[in-house]
Design an enzyme around this catalytic site. Structure first.
Site, PDB file in Angstrom:
ATOM      1  N   GLY A  52       0.039   5.722  -0.286  1.00 43.56           N
ATOM      2  CA  GLY A  52      -0.274   4.535   0.502  1.00 43.56           C
ATOM      3  C   GLY A  52      -1.288   4.887   1.559  1.00 43.56           C
ATOM      4  N   GLY A  53      -1.570   3.941   2.404  1.00 40.37           N
ATOM      5  CA  GLY A  53      -2.548   4.182   3.446  1.00 40.37           C
ATOM      6  C   GLY A  53      -2.077   5.197   4.468  1.00 40.37           C
ATOM      7  CB  SER A  79       0.993  11.442  -0.835  1.00 40.38           C
ATOM      8  OG  SER A  79      -0.398  11.409  -0.741  1.00 40.38           O
ATOM      9  CE  LYS A  97       4.237   6.359   3.578  1.00 43.98           C
ATOM     10  NZ  LYS A  97       4.443   5.283   2.667  1.00 43.98           N
ATOM     11  CG  ASP A 148       0.146  -2.853   3.644  1.00 42.56           C
ATOM     12  OD1 ASP A 148      -0.529  -3.773   3.162  1.00 42.56           O
ATOM     13  OD2 ASP A 148       0.048  -1.668   3.282  1.00 42.56           O
TER      14      ASP A 148
END
Ligand SMILES: *[C@@H]1O[C@H](CO)[C@@H](O)[C@H](O)[C@H]1NC(C)=O
Ligand SMILES: *[C@@H]1O[C@H](CO)[C@@H](O)[C@H](O)[C@H]1NC(C)=O
Ligand SMILES: *[C@@H]1O[C@H](CO)[C@@H](O)[C@H](O)[C@H]1NC(C)=O
Ligand SMILES: *[C@@H]1O[C@H](CO)[C@@H](O)[C@H](O)[C@H]1NC(C)=O
Ligand SMILES: *[C@@H]1O[C@H](CO)[C@@H](O)[C@H](O)[C@H]1NC(C)=O
Ligand SMILES: *[C@@H]1O[C@H](CO)[C@@H](O)[C@H](O)[C@H]1NC(C)=O
Ligand SMILES: *[C@@H]1O[C@H](CO)[C@@H](O)[C@H](O)[C@H]1NC(C)=O
Ligand SMILES: *[C@@H]1O[C@H](CO)[C@@H](O)[C@H](O)[C@H]1NC(C)=O
Ligand SMILES: *[C@@H]1O[C@H](CO)[C@@H](O)[C@H](O)[C@H]1NC(C)=O
Ligand SMILES: *[C@@H]1O[C@H](CO)[C@@H](O)[C@H](O)[C@H]1NC(C)=O
Ligand SMILES: *[C@@H]1O[C@H](CO)[C@@H](O)[C@H](O)[C@H]1NC(C)=O
Length: 821
Positions: free
Chosen positions: A522-523, A526, A541, A639
């Site tokens: 994702g932004g 990883s 994450k 998001d």
């Protein structure tokens, strides 16, 4: 021509200031913006533009011990260079080197007082009057980052300016020129590495054929990316749709293209001149547009083009292969090793790889019978410039390559024989599926292939035979120690943080097998799958861009840790060691919604049925309502999209990535969201730059509901119903109150509860209204979806209509090419 915006009055003032300074200490003196005949620059002295934005002086990039004359943002706490004078000729001792006005030029002298860089303005008036001019010539650092050499008495005559000689950065207010007479474009050239500003292999220039677009070029010869042509109407490049999102509102900058008789140029300005940005050709070969956020003291990536690292031509150099799913993008082909291990470790890959063993072809000392062989591997992208040899069999193809010493590889497919001469460049793996892609046969020395019989390998076998028992012994010892340590850390964590565990980095490293199984990216970073020693599966994450202190991070994380809801992914713990910040979540078994909604998976090829979709909609709404309304501080997710909704075994939806926006600061997430290209889910107020409320989530949720109904991405052209794109078309159907079953995923064959479809579509349409106050709150959404309250027909949202009117620009990019690029 460039006009000079120094006003004579200011100039006089700065000269006055200079004279006042002369009586003071030398380094105090250099709070001025001018280098004059009597005033040179040496050591740690600098000059600063009059409004204090830019600073010029000696600097040393990264870990280098070399020094260069450069210009950087004075207010930015991380040294960020926008211009370098002596890119290729560094100095090592700044105190004996000097930058001064000499013979009408600004000249840099190195330690031995040899001129190594100069503005090289020919003193046109000849040597006679030369000295008169040269003593009055001054160099002034202007507020826009332009270093200007001018005749001190006549500030309107520009003898030389740094804007005409950019390095890797294009500053606002500077013309990016194309000279139509010489057919030459100005260039931005990447640095060689983060430690070395010498010109690298990648450059950005104006396309010599179509002057209204830019191209990125490798080694001045191979174009690999283009902006697409400039469209004055939409004020954007066709392959940079992000720009349209910005110019549609009053937000950021104006950008224009001017074509004149002898030259054409691009120029841009920020409406707010205190915006600090950096538009540059990065070492990675990508164009990067960054924004400095003062609040969090970070550079934020606004966009990078090409988006993927492997989209950069020959990024991994000769005989290297690029893999976008891998953390370090480059690997050498088998039988090859990095040309420079040091560069490779510093992630400078352009040097490529060399053979471990020479080919027999080029080395006659290798005995006969040790003929070169071919190793077979699959690539999704082949090297450029093969030679096509038609009408041969596969055996002939192989032997053609074998016989020719300069041949390095061949492929044979569909009766077509391709051979490659010389370096293999631009190889790419897709990474996911090894069976995809085409087979390339790479020529290697025989010793690299049948290793068993090679004498060096016999030695290896012996070494291994001895090493294994010793290794096992050590391993046993290590396991023993690790087990002991682990017992301790678990006790520690329980004592420390209540429900939230503080993990050790090495434990997570082990649990994830050294971060080998990537679940997604994702932004923020990883996500990797892992297994804890007692067998529970976790998702780890790795956060990329957090510079927060450990203490602050811990406190923010513990806030997220307290959030507990059936429809939110549970945070188990975290790890904060120096710059390493990781979050540990429950593993949610079926992965993200997009995979099930848009593609169907191998295990479940059937599309999600209507009941499941409705449950998912309701679950997500509840999770969001909880974040917005039931937490101590209202949390905006920022998001919402199918990628961030995970499904468990029972298809119960769980929102992921919440709270991160808070962790990173609101501004940060705004830019991140834009950059991630999830434009389809962004509320208009993201773009207009006004303050963000929970209603941005409501908007994204509405867009997602439409996708849940249709089973396809809103922005896919296949959804191009009646000439408009899906959300607009859907909104029109709903606002006209016609049969909403037309909107339903055709794969469901109409198997759905009509009333529910109608309800969801109406809610979706209310959620995507332009104005926040017209959108319902999430708890209202929950009530409507639960059937406890009803809602009328929504009006048509205008913002969407606007996007739709310019859809050709949009679709050309959102669909395939420039995004996968
Ligand atoms: C430069 O310095 C010399 C003496 O060191 C002086 O004569 C001259 O006037 C100065 N010129 C300027 C422009 O300050
Ligand atoms: C510059 O160098 C001088 C001496 O070489 C030193 O006294 C001064 O503190 C330095 N200034 C800065 C800003 O580092
Ligand atoms: C400088 O070296 C350190 C240690 O070798 C490394 O961690 C760091 O990333 C390097 N910095 C740059 C800019 O290369
Ligand atoms: C100064 O530059 C000249 C020319 O490039 C070079 O020959 C000389 O070695 C340099 N001096 C030092 C001390 O590096
Ligand atoms: C400039 O270069 C382009 C592309 O290489 C070529 O088509 C054009 O004829 C050139 N024009 C001049 C004036 O040299
Ligand atoms: C770049 O091009 C030049 C010739 O234009 C060539 O000599 C050089 O080897 C090329 N560099 C690489 C890395 O291929
Ligand atoms: C862009 O902004 C600059 C400065 O605000 C202004 O001078 C210029 O006219 C504007 N250009 C366009 C095309 O709007
Ligand atoms: C273009 O160049 C020619 C020849 O140098 C010159 O006569 C002409 O005035 C130039 N045109 C413009 C708009 O500057
Ligand atoms: C310009 O940006 C700065 C910092 O981002 C902000 O403080 C200021 O209010 C802005 N000015 C205008 C006119 O928007
Ligand atoms: C190898 O192949 C290339 C391209 O077909 C050709 O130009 C070259 O002459 C060949 N070399 C030998 C030694 O046959
Ligand atoms: C690409 O990288 C991923 C992640 O490291 C790895 O799983 C995959 O095997 C790699 N692909 C190839 C072909 O090397």
């Amino acid at each position: 021509m460039m006009t000079n915006n120094i006003n004579p009055c200011c100039f006089l003032l700065s000269v006055l200031f200079l004279f006042m300074c002369l009586s003071l200490e030398s380094h105090v003196c250099f709070a001025v913006d001018t280098i004059s005949f009597n005033q040179s620059l040496s050591g740690n002295q600098t000059i600063v533009s009059s409004d204090g934005v830019f600073e010029l002086g000696f600097f040393s990039p990264g870990n280098s011990s070399n020094y260069y004359i450069g210009m950087w943002f004075k207010q930015v706490s991380q040294l960020t260079t926008v211009w370098v004078a002596n890119r290729e000729e560094p100095v090592r001792d700044v105190y004996s080197s000097v930058l001064k006005i000499f013979d009408g030029n600004l000249v840099l002298f190195n330690e031995s007082q040899v001129p190594i860089w100069s503005t090289d303005v020919s003193s046109g008036s000849g040597s006679g009057s030369g000295s008169a001019i040269s003593s009055s010539v001054v160099a002034v650092l202007l507020d826009n980052g332009n270093l200007v050499l001018q005749d001190g008495l006549d500030s309107s005559t520009i003898l030389w300016q740094s804007f005409d000689h950019p390095t890797d950065t294009w500053l606002p207010g500077s013309k990016f020129r194309f000279n139509k007479r010489t057919n030459q474009s100005q260039l931005l050239t990447s640095w060689k590495s983060y430690d070395d500003p010498a010109p690298g292999l990648f450059s950005l220039e104006i396309d010599p054929v179509e002057n209204n677009q830019f191209v990125s070029v490798w080694n001045r010869s191979q174009p690999y990316w283009t902006t697409g042509t400039w469209d004055q109407q939409t004020m954007s490049f066709s392959f940079v749709p992000e720009m349209r999102m910005v110019t549609v509102s009053s937000l950021a900058y104006n950008f224009s293209y001017v074509s004149e008789e002898n030259e054409s140029y691009f120029i841009y300005y920020y409406h707010n001149s205190s915006t600090i940005t950096k538009f540059s050709m990065d070492v990675s070969g990508q164009i990067k547009d960054m924004l400095w956020l003062e609040g969090i003291e970070q550079w934020i990536l606004f966009f990078s083009k090409p988006r993927q690292q492997c989209g950069v031509y020959a990024f991994c150099g000769a005989f290297g292969s690029c893999n976008d799913t891998s953390l370090s993008s480059c690997t050498c082909l088998s039988g090859f090793q990095p040309t420079s291990r040091r560069n490779w470790d510093q992630q400078v890959y352009s040097g490529g790889c060399v053979r471990k063993a020479e080919l027999q072809c080029s080395d006659s000392s290798v005995g006969a019978g040790r003929e070169d062989r071919f190793s077979e591997s699959r690539f999704t992208i082949f090297p450029t410039n093969p030679q096509d040899t038609m009408d041969v069999s596969s055996v002939e193809c192989k032997s053609t390559c074998l016989k020719n010493c300069s041949c390095t590889a061949y492929s044979f497919e569909n009766n077509r024989c391709l051979i490659w001469i010389g370096d293999l460049l631009n190889l790419q793996h897709l990474g996911e599926d090894d069976t995809a892609g085409k087979v390339l046969y790479v020529k290697l020395a025989a010793s690299e292939i049948d290793s068993e019989s090679s004498p060096t390998n016999k030695k290896r076998v012996i070494v291994v035979a001895i090493a294994v028992p010793i290794g096992l012994l050590l391993l046993g010892l290590m396991i023993f120690i690790i087990m002991k340590c682990r017992r301790r850390t678990i006790v520690d964590t329980e004592r420390d943080n209540g429900s939230l565990a503080a993990f050790e980095y090495r434990d997570l490293e082990k649990a994830t097998k050294n971060f080998s199984e990537k679940l997604g990216e994702g932004g923020f970073g990883s996500v990797f799958k892992g297994t804890l020693p007692h067998g529970s599966i976790i998702a780890v994450k790795k956060l990329d861009s957090i510079n927060q202190g450990e203490k602050q991070f811990r406190s923010e994380v513990s806030t997220i840790g307290k959030i507990n809801h059936l429809n939110l992914v549970r945070l188990q713990g975290f790890c904060a060691k120096g710059s390493r910040k990781l979050l540990v979540y429950d593993f949610v078994s079926k992965g993200s919604l997009d995979r099930h909604l848009f593609h169907g998976t191998d295990s479940e090829p059937q599309p999600l049925d209507w009941k499941t979709r409705y449950r998912i909609a309701l679950g997500v709404a509840r999770g969001l309502a909880y974040l917005h309304e039931n937490c101590v501080d209202s949390i905006i997710h920022c998001d919402i999209k199918p990628e961030n909704i995970l499904l468990d075994v029972e298809n119960c939806p769980k929102l992921s990535d919440f709270g991160l926006a808070k962790l990173l600061g609101r501004e940060f997430s705004r830019v991140l969201t834009t950059m991630r290209g999830t434009v389809g889910y962004l509320a208009p107020e993201w773009i207009s730059g006004v303050a963000i409320t929970t209603k941005v989530d409501v908007y994204s949720f509405g867009m997602m509901l439409l996708e849940l109904v249709s089973g396809t991405r809103n922005f896919e052209p296949s959804n191009d119903k009646e000439g408009t794109f899906f959300p607009v078309w859907a909104a029109r159907q709903v606002s006209e109150g016609v049969n909403v079953l037309k909107l339903l995923d055709s794969r469901l064959n109409g198997n759905a509860n009509l009333e529910e479809v109608s309800r969801i579509c109406k809610v979706a349409c209310w959620c995507i209204q332009d104005t926040e106050i017209h959108r319902p709150s999430m708890s209202q959404v929950v009530q409507i979806l639960e059937g406890f309250s009803d809602v009328g027909l929504p009006p048509m949202p205008r913002f969407l209509q606007d996007i739709s009117d310019h859809r050709s620009t949009y679709f050309s990019c959102l669909s395939s090419n420039c995004y996968s690029n």
